[in-house]
Enzyme design. Structure first.
Site, PDB file in Angstrom:
ATOM      1  CB  CYS A  47     -13.458  -3.963   0.535  1.00  0.00           C
ATOM      2  SG  CYS A  47     -14.085  -5.514   0.713  1.00  0.00           S
ATOM      3  CB  CYS A  89     -15.223  -9.231   6.521  1.00  0.00           C
ATOM      4  SG  CYS A  89     -13.984  -8.316   7.150  1.00  0.00           S
ATOM      5  CB  CYS A 134     -12.157  -1.950   3.851  1.00  0.00           C
ATOM      6  SG  CYS A 134     -11.104  -2.971   5.115  1.00  0.00           S
ATOM      7  CE  LYS A 191      -6.756  -0.726  11.185  1.00  0.00           C
ATOM      8  NZ  LYS A 191      -7.288  -1.071   9.742  1.00  0.00           N
ATOM      9  NE  ARG A 220      -3.672  -0.172   2.346  1.00  0.00           N
ATOM     10  CZ  ARG A 220      -4.347  -0.278   3.598  1.00  0.00           C
ATOM     11  NH1 ARG A 220      -4.052  -0.030   4.636  1.00  0.00           N
ATOM     12  NH2 ARG A 220      -5.135  -1.381   3.381  1.00  0.00           N
ATOM     13  NE  ARG A 255      -2.353   1.948   9.033  1.00  0.00           N
ATOM     14  CZ  ARG A 255      -3.252   1.041   8.836  1.00  0.00           C
ATOM     15  NH1 ARG A 255      -3.965   1.122   7.953  1.00  0.00           N
ATOM     16  NH2 ARG A 255      -3.066  -0.094   9.546  1.00  0.00           N
ATOM     17  CE  LYS A 291      -8.054   3.360   8.682  1.00  0.00           C
ATOM     18  NZ  LYS A 291      -9.108   2.489   8.013  1.00  0.00           N
ATOM     19  CB  CYS A 341      -9.013  -9.517   1.535  1.00  0.00           C
ATOM     20  SG  CYS A 341      -9.135  -8.980   3.348  1.00  0.00           S
TER      21      CYS A 341
HETATM   22 FE1  SRM Z   1      -9.208  -1.781   5.464  1.00  0.00          FE
HETATM   23  C1  SRM Z   1      -7.764  -4.634   7.188  1.00  0.00           C
HETATM   24  C2  SRM Z   1      -8.131  -2.856   2.646  1.00  0.00           C
HETATM   25  C3  SRM Z   1      -9.840   1.227   4.203  1.00  0.00           C
HETATM   26  C4  SRM Z   1     -11.260  -1.088   8.310  1.00  0.00           C
HETATM   27  N1  SRM Z   1      -8.280  -3.582   5.118  1.00  0.00           N
HETATM   28  C5  SRM Z   1      -7.745  -4.330   5.854  1.00  0.00           C
HETATM   29  C6  SRM Z   1      -7.030  -5.343   4.999  1.00  0.00           C
HETATM   30  C7  SRM Z   1      -5.246  -4.992   5.149  1.00  0.00           C
HETATM   31  C8  SRM Z   1      -6.977  -7.187   5.462  1.00  0.00           C
HETATM   32  C9  SRM Z   1      -6.234  -7.480   6.697  1.00  0.00           C
HETATM   33  O1  SRM Z   1      -6.054  -6.963   7.791  1.00  0.00           O
HETATM   34  O2  SRM Z   1      -5.608  -8.612   6.287  1.00  0.00           O
HETATM   35  C10 SRM Z   1      -7.588  -5.235   3.879  1.00  0.00           C
HETATM   36  C11 SRM Z   1      -6.247  -5.494   2.495  1.00  0.00           C
HETATM   37  C12 SRM Z   1      -7.138  -6.173   1.515  1.00  0.00           C
HETATM   38  C13 SRM Z   1      -6.293  -6.368   0.043  1.00  0.00           C
HETATM   39  O3  SRM Z   1      -6.299  -7.621  -0.335  1.00  0.00           O
HETATM   40  O4  SRM Z   1      -6.123  -5.413  -0.610  1.00  0.00           O
HETATM   41  C14 SRM Z   1      -7.876  -3.831   3.807  1.00  0.00           C
HETATM   42  N2  SRM Z   1      -9.014  -0.983   3.869  1.00  0.00           N
HETATM   43  C15 SRM Z   1      -8.448  -1.839   2.535  1.00  0.00           C
HETATM   44  C16 SRM Z   1      -8.891  -1.077   1.439  1.00  0.00           C
HETATM   45  C17 SRM Z   1      -7.813  -1.215   0.203  1.00  0.00           C
HETATM   46  C18 SRM Z   1     -10.295  -1.018   0.968  1.00  0.00           C
HETATM   47  C19 SRM Z   1     -10.572  -0.452  -0.432  1.00  0.00           C
HETATM   48  O5  SRM Z   1     -11.487  -0.745  -1.080  1.00  0.00           O
HETATM   49  O6  SRM Z   1      -9.932   0.300  -0.906  1.00  0.00           O
HETATM   50  C20 SRM Z   1      -8.557   0.741   2.026  1.00  0.00           C
HETATM   51  C21 SRM Z   1      -7.326   0.921   2.449  1.00  0.00           C
HETATM   52  C22 SRM Z   1      -7.148   2.275   2.786  1.00  0.00           C
HETATM   53  C23 SRM Z   1      -5.698   3.079   2.761  1.00  0.00           C
HETATM   54  O7  SRM Z   1      -5.234   3.414   1.652  1.00  0.00           O
HETATM   55  O8  SRM Z   1      -5.340   2.983   3.827  1.00  0.00           O
HETATM   56  C24 SRM Z   1      -9.127   0.281   3.585  1.00  0.00           C
HETATM   57  N3  SRM Z   1     -10.299  -0.162   6.086  1.00  0.00           N
HETATM   58  C25 SRM Z   1     -10.690   0.883   5.351  1.00  0.00           C
HETATM   59  C26 SRM Z   1     -11.657   1.554   5.855  1.00  0.00           C
HETATM   60  C27 SRM Z   1     -12.311   3.024   5.322  1.00  0.00           C
HETATM   61  C28 SRM Z   1     -11.327   4.021   5.914  1.00  0.00           C
HETATM   62  O9  SRM Z   1     -10.484   4.151   6.581  1.00  0.00           O
HETATM   63  O10 SRM Z   1     -11.883   5.365   5.357  1.00  0.00           O
HETATM   64  C29 SRM Z   1     -11.825   1.256   7.464  1.00  0.00           C
HETATM   65  C30 SRM Z   1     -13.037   1.368   8.072  1.00  0.00           C
HETATM   66  C31 SRM Z   1     -12.767   2.589   9.158  1.00  0.00           C
HETATM   67  C32 SRM Z   1     -12.070   2.259  10.391  1.00  0.00           C
HETATM   68  O11 SRM Z   1     -10.631   2.008  10.224  1.00  0.00           O
HETATM   69  O12 SRM Z   1     -12.683   1.926  11.112  1.00  0.00           O
HETATM   70  C33 SRM Z   1     -11.044   0.058   7.249  1.00  0.00           C
HETATM   71  N4  SRM Z   1      -9.431  -2.561   7.597  1.00  0.00           N
HETATM   72  C34 SRM Z   1     -10.218  -2.136   8.405  1.00  0.00           C
HETATM   73  C35 SRM Z   1     -10.187  -3.217   9.530  1.00  0.00           C
HETATM   74  C36 SRM Z   1     -10.986  -2.974  10.894  1.00  0.00           C
HETATM   75  C37 SRM Z   1     -10.551  -2.000  11.661  1.00  0.00           C
HETATM   76  C38 SRM Z   1     -10.853  -1.785  13.108  1.00  0.00           C
HETATM   77  O13 SRM Z   1     -10.033  -1.477  13.987  1.00  0.00           O
HETATM   78  O14 SRM Z   1     -11.954  -1.863  13.272  1.00  0.00           O
HETATM   79  C39 SRM Z   1      -9.304  -4.046   9.226  1.00  0.00           C
HETATM   80  C40 SRM Z   1      -8.853  -5.267  10.399  1.00  0.00           C
HETATM   81  C41 SRM Z   1      -7.752  -4.815  11.004  1.00  0.00           C
HETATM   82  O15 SRM Z   1      -7.228  -3.771  10.951  1.00  0.00           O
HETATM   83  O16 SRM Z   1      -7.566  -5.864  11.867  1.00  0.00           O
HETATM   84  C42 SRM Z   1      -8.777  -3.780   8.049  1.00  0.00           C
HETATM   85 FE1  SF4 Z   2     -10.960  -7.402   3.509  1.00  0.00          FE
HETATM   86 FE2  SF4 Z   2     -12.827  -7.104   5.189  1.00  0.00          FE
HETATM   87 FE3  SF4 Z   2     -11.612  -5.252   4.575  1.00  0.00          FE
HETATM   88 FE4  SF4 Z   2     -13.047  -6.193   2.757  1.00  0.00          FE
HETATM   89  S1  SF4 Z   2     -13.837  -5.260   4.404  1.00  0.00           S
HETATM   90  S2  SF4 Z   2     -10.971  -5.761   2.407  1.00  0.00           S
HETATM   91  S3  SF4 Z   2     -12.999  -8.529   3.277  1.00  0.00           S
HETATM   92  S4  SF4 Z   2     -10.923  -6.866   5.796  1.00  0.00           S
END
Ligand code: SRM
Ligand code: SF4
Length: 556
Positions: free
Chosen positions: A432, A477, A481, A209, A75, A144, A211, A438
């Protein structure tokens, strides 16, 4: 009475022992194995790298007695989503030569590469470095990518805000030299004393993290209420320009932990431009000290704010800041999200075109849309600026009036559908990556989004509602994201073959959607929503959005 003693999570020990994010990464990356150790996996995240496996072949390989097909996701940090044409070409080259051929735009204005093998990680980092880009800090327990509305740089009188966002990224990034040593120049720092990591990170960094997003004064395209810290530019009657600062947002949940929930950020204070960094630093210090380091599912700052309450959280911040915080401004009333799509004239007599990318995946489809090639041609020929939006789309900005027709024609040659050709759901739909990369995905998302979009658009068309915009967001899930928890329709992976439907968020981003139905099959969703679409068509005024309507009337 028993007192429960909680032990710190294993990741904390890995961070502490890592000598500021080094650990055994150097040797782990150099050996012949296709994967890395569990500890290195944790440290790689701080370097913006996720260890994954190709899940489409998991079962077949297991049956054949083979190991997983190990791949890595990288990323790239892109503050405010802004890229020069040279940088875009650098990313395009990496996608074609090292990754799976696609450039994946994220919901936080970053870029991801998928399908990279371990032996290519260092070349990829060097390729980024040549374009003054890096994946360091893209993931991990740090601040981030700072997200900013792409229109900030256009606003007369608000041009400085983009600079503030870039400055925030600089002030709060990790300063360990580990990434450059391990991935880029191979030279080790002469001694441990030279390590000058930020004091607010220390050797265990943050609990999880963190944000930050900066919205436009009237445009919430960044979803400012979903952030740990959200900044809304505003004008204080006595103090002048600054921000309403919100704290404690976050959208992820875990089915396995009933104590986790999506939460909207709340207004904490008003800060002037000069104060913004010191106040955020005090908030980060509060989180560093009080965040849960025993349970990573409950380690985000939103739980500190929720558990303490806003007033007690504020006083913790004030103690660390050494002074009181003033009251926030009223939130803006005309605050809604612009999708930034289509051609628009800019104040400096140039133009921009916002292009719908479709779940952020920039690629060439044989016999179909060849968006990647179209963007490559634009980057090679025109002195423009690219902006990734928080809706996974791309803006080509600074187009001279004399080049507009040629760029328009070029996009059409590559079958890129522009603004007026987009469907009413397609236009705002987000998903996502989910399967096959993922590791957390329970269901498909990005790959099935087009089917769900056309199913829902058909259902609306049949009811003569095909011209009314409707916001759909889908994830594999409950981590959320693509931010489904605040969407008009949020579709969230629940089991291997079912989804939960959430309804009632909206483009203002200031309302949580509520659970409507659990464990439904993907193909049934348009029919399940049919009765509510009927009511929306017959009972709502032309201006009432679906999210507002279902919130007003309820789900019955
Ligand atoms: Fe996310 C984890 C993809 C924005 C909440 N996110 C992941 C991981 C790294 C999976 C993992 O932990 O194994 C995913 C990678 C999948 C892949 O194959 O690429 C992933 N998140 C993404 C992206 C690429 C989704 C997208 O469609 O663009 C976004 C990348 C953002 C960036 O450039 O930094 C992405 N993730 C978000 C958002 C939206 C936002 O930030 O505006 C959220 C919800 C907001 C938040 O943080 O509450 C989000 N991602 C999560 C979470 C839940 C975190 C939590 O503490 O609740 C995880 C799981 C974790 O961190 O353990 C996660
Ligand atoms: Fe993976 Fe869940 Fe984030 Fe989708 S919402 S990219 S399935 S961690």
């Amino acid at each position: 009475m028993t007192t429960e003693t909680k032990t710190e999570s294993g990741v904390e020990a890995v961070k502490r022992a890592s000598n500021y994010l080094r650990g055994d990464l150097d040797s782990d990356l150099s050996n012949e194995l296709p994967n890395v150790t569990n500890d290195s996996e944790q440290l790689l995240k701080f370097h913006g790298i996720y260890a994954q496996d190709q899940r489409d072949v998991r079962r077949a390989r297991a049956l054949a007695g083979e190991t997983l097909d190990y791949i890595f996701m990288i990323r790239v940090v892109i503050p405010g989503g802004r890229l020069s044409p040279e940088q875009w070409l650098g990313l395009d080259d990496i996608a074609s030569t090292i990754a799976d051929g696609s450039v994946r735009l994220t919901t936080r204005q970053a870029v991801q590469f998928h399908g990279v093998v371990k032996g290519d990680l260092r070349d990829l980092a060097k390729g980024l470095d040549r374009q003054f880009l890096s994946s360091f800090g893209g993931c991990g327990d740090v601040v981030r990518n700072v997200v900013t509305c792409p229109n900030l740089h256009l606003e007369n009188g608000h041009g400085h805000l983009e600079g503030i966002a870039l400055q925030l990224r600089e002030t709060f990034r990790s300063t360990s030299e580990a990434h450059w040593e391990i991935f880029v120049n191979g030279e080790k720092a002469a001694s441990r004393e030279e390590i000058k990591e930020r004091p607010f990170y220390g050797d265990t960094y943050l609990p999880r993290k963190f944000k930050i997003a900066v919205s436009h004064p009237r445009d919430n395209c960044v979803d400012v209420f979903a952030q740990d810290v959200g900044l809304i530019p505003g004008e204080h009657p006595d103090l002048g320009a600054g921000f309403t600062l919100l704290v404690g947002g976050g959208l992820g949940r875990s089915y396995a932990n009933a104590d986790t929930f999506a939460r909207l950020a709340e207004p904490l204070t008003f800060v002037t431009n000069e104060e913004v960094e010191e106040v955020i630093a005090a908030i980060i210090a509060t989180y560093r000290d009080l965040g849960d380091r025993t349970d990573r599912k409950r380690a985000r700052m939103k739980y500190v704010v929720a558990d303490l309450g806003l007033a007690a959280f504020q006083s913790e911040v004030e103690q660390r800041l050494g002074r009181g915080l003033r009251a926030p401004l009223e939130l803006p009333e005309d605050f809604d999200a612009d999708d930034h799509l289509g051609w628009r004239a800019l104040p400096n007599d140039t133009w921009q075109v916002g292009i719908r990318v479709g779940a952020g995946r920039v690629k060439d489809v044989e016999g179909g849309t060849t968006l990647k090639s179209a963007l490559r041609h634009i980057a090679e020929r025109y002195a423009v600026t690219f902006f990734i939006t928080a809706q996974q789309d791309l803006i080509v900005s600074g187009v001279l009036a004399s080049d507009r027709d040629a760029i328009d024609a070029l996009l059409r040659e590559h079958h890129v559908r522009l603004n007026e050709e987009l469907g009413n759901i397609e236009r705002r739909a987000m998903a996502c990556p989910a399967l096959p990369t993922c590791g957390q995905a329970l269901t498909e998302a990005e790959r099935v989004l087009p089917d769900l979009v056309s199913g829902l658009e058909d259902a609306l068309q049949r009811r003569q509602l095909g011209r009314r915009p409707l916001q759909l967001r889908m994830t594999g899930c409950p981590n959320g994201c693509a931010r489904p928890a605040i969407a008009e329709i949020g579709v969230v992976g629940r089991t291997k073959s079912t989804y939960d439907i959430y309804l009632g968020g909206g483009t203002k981003g200031n309302r949580l959607a509520a659970l409507y139905q659990e464990k439904v099959k993907l193909e049934d969703i348009p029919e399940i929503l049919g009765p509510l679409f009927d009511r929306w068509g017959s009972e709502a005024g032309a201006e009432e959005s679906f999210g507002d309507f279902v919130t007003r009337v309820g789900f019955s």
